[in-house]
Design an enzyme around this catalytic site. Structure first.
Site, short mmCIF file in Angstrom:
data_model
loop_
_atom_site.label_atom_id
_atom_site.label_comp_id
_atom_site.label_asym_id
_atom_site.label_seq_id
_atom_site.Cartn_x
_atom_site.Cartn_y
_atom_site.Cartn_z
N SER A 10 -9.02 11.74 36.26
CA SER A 10 -8.96 10.24 35.39
C SER A 10 -9.62 10.41 33.51
CB SER A 10 -10.62 9.48 35.04
OG SER A 10 -10.31 8.33 33.94
N HIS A 35 -4.19 10.46 36.55
CA HIS A 35 -5.14 8.51 35.84
C HIS A 35 -5.63 8.13 34.95
CE1 HIS A 35 -6.83 6.33 39.06
NE2 HIS A 35 -8.30 5.74 38.54
N ASP A 37 -6.46 4.54 33.39
CA ASP A 37 -7.94 3.48 33.57
C ASP A 37 -7.26 2.78 32.46
OD1 ASP A 37 -8.84 4.11 36.34
OD2 ASP A 37 -10.45 5.94 35.08
N MET A 39 -8.69 -1.00 31.55
CA MET A 39 -9.90 -1.82 31.21
C MET A 39 -9.58 -3.02 30.20
SD MET A 39 -12.95 1.13 31.88
CE MET A 39 -13.42 1.82 33.35
N HIS A 68 -3.83 2.58 37.33
CA HIS A 68 -4.96 2.13 37.52
C HIS A 68 -5.64 0.41 37.10
CE1 HIS A 68 -8.85 1.67 39.14
NE2 HIS A 68 -9.09 0.48 39.36
N MET A 70 -7.60 -2.32 35.12
CA MET A 70 -8.87 -2.96 35.68
C MET A 70 -8.00 -4.45 35.09
SD MET A 70 -10.93 -0.05 36.21
CE MET A 70 -9.97 0.94 35.39
N MET A 139 -11.91 2.17 45.81
CA MET A 139 -12.95 2.62 44.82
C MET A 139 -14.83 2.45 45.63
SD MET A 139 -11.09 1.57 41.55
CE MET A 139 -12.74 1.92 41.09
N ASP A 177 -11.53 6.55 43.77
CA ASP A 177 -11.83 6.71 43.43
C ASP A 177 -12.99 6.10 42.54
OD1 ASP A 177 -12.09 5.97 39.91
OD2 ASP A 177 -10.30 4.89 39.79
#
Ligand code: DX5
Ligand code: ZN
Length: 224
Positions: A10, A35, A37, A39, A68, A70, A139, A177
């Site tokens: 990540s 990966h 992330d 957010m 991913h 979020m 998760m 993850d």
């Protein structure tokens, strides 16, 4: 169980001032996926990067980009990331009003689609959408930050997800993850995972290749 393991560093824990270089370095060190992330300071209390950063990094990666999300709402950003070069796009079902529709739109953009389950989120929804999934992401921390400790109840959830995938007969990756390190990756694999996100464990060390190699040694070792 699949032995075709993937390690997905990540870049949340990478040096943001040198992201392209960090992506190239971790791919050269043996990363199978990157990966990514995302957010939004709404679904999770942190803010990372958006589709323009993904697009800029795409040319620095020779391996799949595993996005991913979020974020809430999901659909517009799922589409934007697909168009920014993502290979896989995963989202949290509790963040989407119409989960089946979101899965369809990711597939229509030519990406693989994944659902992400928070530590307290049950797997029940899988029954109704498993035929549209390429990936299930469990998760093992609450989403929002790198560097947290692995939540042990994730192991039972991985086992349950593995049973569901095997019963479906479909080719679905089981990714985990949060809090994955050299010293617990084997337990996570033994529970049934085949794809491992690692942020701080990789980027927190000076030698990325040494960490990834140590993870692969753990995965390859014979059970005691
Ligand atoms: C948490 C993110 C993770 C995180 C993992 O919200 O989804 O991908 O960066 O970081 P580590 O491996 O440090 O727990
Ligand atoms: Zn993640």
């Amino acid at each position: 169980m699949s032995k075709n393991y993937r390690i997905a560093p990540s870049i949340l824990s990478a040096d943001f001032a040198r992201l392209g270089e960090e992506v190239r370095a971790v791919v050269a060190a043996g990363a199978d996926w990157i990966h990514f992330d995302v957010m939004d300071n709404h679904y999770v209390p942190n803010l990372s990067f958006g589709p323009m950063v993904c697009q800029a990094l795409r040319k620095h990666s020779t391996v799949p980009i595993d996005v991913h999300l979020m974020v809430q709402p999901v659909d517009a950003l799922a589409t934007a990331f697909a168009r920014a070069g993502a290979d896989l796009v995963s989202f949290h079902p509790d963040a989407s009003t119409h989960v089946d529709r979101t899965l369809q739109l990711i597939a229509a953009e030519g990406c693989q689609a994944g659902l992400v389950f928070n530590p307290a989120e049950p797997l029940d929804r899988l029954e109704w959408v498993i035929d549209k999934l390429d990936l299930i992401l469990i998760m093992s921390v609450n989403p929002g930050f790198g560097g947290q400790g692995f939540i042990d109840s994730a192991l039972r959830k991985i086992e349950a997800a593995r049973r569901i995938i095997d019963a479906s007969g479909r080719d679905i990756r089981l990714e985990v993850d949060g809090g994955i390190k050299v010293d617990n990756i084997r337990r996570v694999a033994d529970a049934g995972a085949d794809t491992f996100v690692a942020g701080s464990a990789v980027f927190g060390q000076p030698d990325y290749a040494a960490v990834i190699a140590a993870m692969r040694r753990e995965l390859a070792a014979q059970p005691a």
